[in-house]
Enzyme design. Structure first.
Site, PDB file in Angstrom:
ATOM      1  N   ASN A  46      17.741 -10.237  17.368  1.00  0.00           N
ATOM      2  CA  ASN A  46      17.309  -9.856  18.717  1.00  0.00           C
ATOM      3  C   ASN A  46      16.052  -9.005  18.608  1.00  0.00           C
ATOM      4  O   ASN A  46      15.802  -8.380  17.577  1.00  0.00           O
ATOM      5  CB  ASN A  46      18.409  -9.038  19.406  1.00  0.00           C
ATOM      6  CG  ASN A  46      18.052  -8.688  20.838  1.00  0.00           C
ATOM      7  OD1 ASN A  46      17.512  -9.523  21.573  1.00  0.00           O
ATOM      8  ND2 ASN A  46      18.332  -7.464  21.240  1.00  0.00           N
ATOM      9  N   HIS A  87      13.975  -5.901  20.746  1.00  0.00           N
ATOM     10  CA  HIS A  87      14.199  -4.908  21.794  1.00  0.00           C
ATOM     11  C   HIS A  87      12.946  -4.048  21.949  1.00  0.00           C
ATOM     12  O   HIS A  87      12.364  -3.626  20.947  1.00  0.00           O
ATOM     13  CB  HIS A  87      15.401  -4.036  21.429  1.00  0.00           C
ATOM     14  CG  HIS A  87      15.778  -3.082  22.512  1.00  0.00           C
ATOM     15  ND1 HIS A  87      16.418  -3.487  23.670  1.00  0.00           N
ATOM     16  CD2 HIS A  87      15.576  -1.747  22.637  1.00  0.00           C
ATOM     17  CE1 HIS A  87      16.598  -2.434  24.443  1.00  0.00           C
ATOM     18  NE2 HIS A  87      16.096  -1.361  23.849  1.00  0.00           N
ATOM     19  N   SER A 136      11.547  -3.290  18.190  1.00  0.00           N
ATOM     20  CA  SER A 136      12.396  -3.452  17.002  1.00  0.00           C
ATOM     21  C   SER A 136      13.017  -4.834  16.974  1.00  0.00           C
ATOM     22  O   SER A 136      13.474  -5.337  18.007  1.00  0.00           O
ATOM     23  CB  SER A 136      13.564  -2.459  17.040  1.00  0.00           C
ATOM     24  OG  SER A 136      13.142  -1.148  17.310  1.00  0.00           O
ATOM     25  N   ASP A 194      22.489  -3.571  21.252  1.00  0.00           N
ATOM     26  CA  ASP A 194      21.216  -3.063  20.692  1.00  0.00           C
ATOM     27  C   ASP A 194      21.447  -2.135  19.490  1.00  0.00           C
ATOM     28  O   ASP A 194      20.655  -1.228  19.232  1.00  0.00           O
ATOM     29  CB  ASP A 194      20.404  -2.315  21.768  1.00  0.00           C
ATOM     30  CG  ASP A 194      19.986  -3.221  22.915  1.00  0.00           C
ATOM     31  OD1 ASP A 194      19.779  -4.428  22.667  1.00  0.00           O
ATOM     32  OD2 ASP A 194      19.900  -2.735  24.052  1.00  0.00           O
TER      33      ASP A 194
HETATM   34  C1  GRF Z   1      10.935  -8.569  25.710  1.00  0.00           C
HETATM   35  O1  GRF Z   1      10.407  -7.350  26.124  1.00  0.00           O
HETATM   36  C2  GRF Z   1      12.033  -8.350  24.705  1.00  0.00           C
HETATM   37  O2  GRF Z   1      11.850  -7.219  23.926  1.00  0.00           O
HETATM   38  C3  GRF Z   1      13.244  -8.182  25.572  1.00  0.00           C
HETATM   39  O3  GRF Z   1      13.052  -9.081  26.623  1.00  0.00           O
HETATM   40  C4  GRF Z   1      11.662  -9.299  26.830  1.00  0.00           C
HETATM   41  C5  GRF Z   1      11.406 -10.767  26.814  1.00  0.00           C
HETATM   42  O4  GRF Z   1      10.078 -11.087  27.151  1.00  0.00           O
HETATM   43  N1  GRF Z   1      14.435  -8.419  24.801  1.00  0.00           N
HETATM   44  P1  GRF Z   1       9.560 -12.585  27.050  1.00  0.00           P
HETATM   45  O5  GRF Z   1      10.460 -13.449  27.911  1.00  0.00           O
HETATM   46  O6  GRF Z   1       9.648 -12.996  25.611  1.00  0.00           O
HETATM   47  O7  GRF Z   1       8.173 -12.552  27.561  1.00  0.00           O
END
Ligand code: GRF
Length: 216
Positions: A110, A112, A139, A148
């Site tokens: 994932n 974050h 991260s 998370d």
């Molecule tokens: C990103 O900020 C990621 O960190 C979070 O969700 C958002 C997804 O953005 N988990 P995108 O759809 O890849 O533009």
């Protein structure tokens, strides 16, 4: 050369991270191949990105299922139809059941938008500003049952400027996300990154608790 690493990416929205992952695999010899993109929302723009790249897509609407367990069971089935070695969460806005997470133990990543363990959950940029942090970032981590909370793989750090807003920070952090997610996927696909008994390992060495840190 090791066997190719098949990847399934889960999204809910714009999919800019998905785009970065797609771009990183096209051209040249890349060990990862994105086999499919699955979204819980039919209107996720990331589905268009996948189609343009010639990647199979599937929509699994969580609202069509009685509960979280039923949705996750269907999701496992949809993912496993592609027999991926790696599952990548790229803005997938669903809380996953413990059963789902256990099923993909060690092969679920994932991203974050904070320097975990700081600011789990939402509104990370706002919270970093309110706390007066000098540094912020993003991260990549292995997913465990703690939201998370899994072992960190890599973080990108950026300085917080005095005139930053949640929006300006989000924009700069996004740029970094697009840098570290392809990197982590490549490490995994090359067989360099794995989840060991006591944390994430790169080239057989236990990574520090913060993962590998890249400063800007
Ligand atoms: C990103 O900020 C990621 O960190 C979070 O969700 C958002 C997804 O953005 N988990 P995108 O759809 O890849 O533009």
């Amino acid at each position: 050369m090791a066997a190719r690493c098949d990847v399934v990416v889960l999204i809910s929205g714009s999919g800019s991270n998905l785009q970065a992952l797609i771009d990183s695999t096209t051209g040249g010899d890349h060990p990862a191949r994105i086999r499919a993109v699955i979204s819980n929302r039919a209107d996720a723009y990331g589905l268009e990105r996948a189609k343009i790249a010639g990647i199979e897509t599937r929509v699994l609407d969580h609202k069509a299922f009685a509960d979280r367990e039923a949705f996750d069971a269907a999701l496992v089935q949809a993912i496993d139809a592609y027999a991926p070695q790696l599952v990548v969460l790229a803005g997938f806005m669903r809380i996953l059941t413990p059963g789902f997470v256990r099923h993909y133990q060690g092969r679920l990543l994932n991203i974050h938008p904070s320097l975990l363990p700081k600011y789990k959950g939402l509104h990370t940029h706002q919270r970093a500003l309110e706390a007066g942090d000098a540094e912020h970032g993003c991260s990549v981590h292995f997913v465990t049952e703690e939201l998370d909370g899994g072992p960190l793989v890599v973080q990108a750090l950026i300085p917080v400027e005095s005139n930053d807003t949640p929006e300006s920070l989000a924009q700069r952090v996004h740029v970094q996300e697009h840098r570290i997610y392809p990197l982590a996927m490549r490490w995994f696909a090359e067989g360099r990154l794995r989840l060991g008994p006591s944390g994430a390992e790169l080239d057989g060495q236990r990574l520090p608790p913060s993962g590998q840190q890249l400063r800007n």
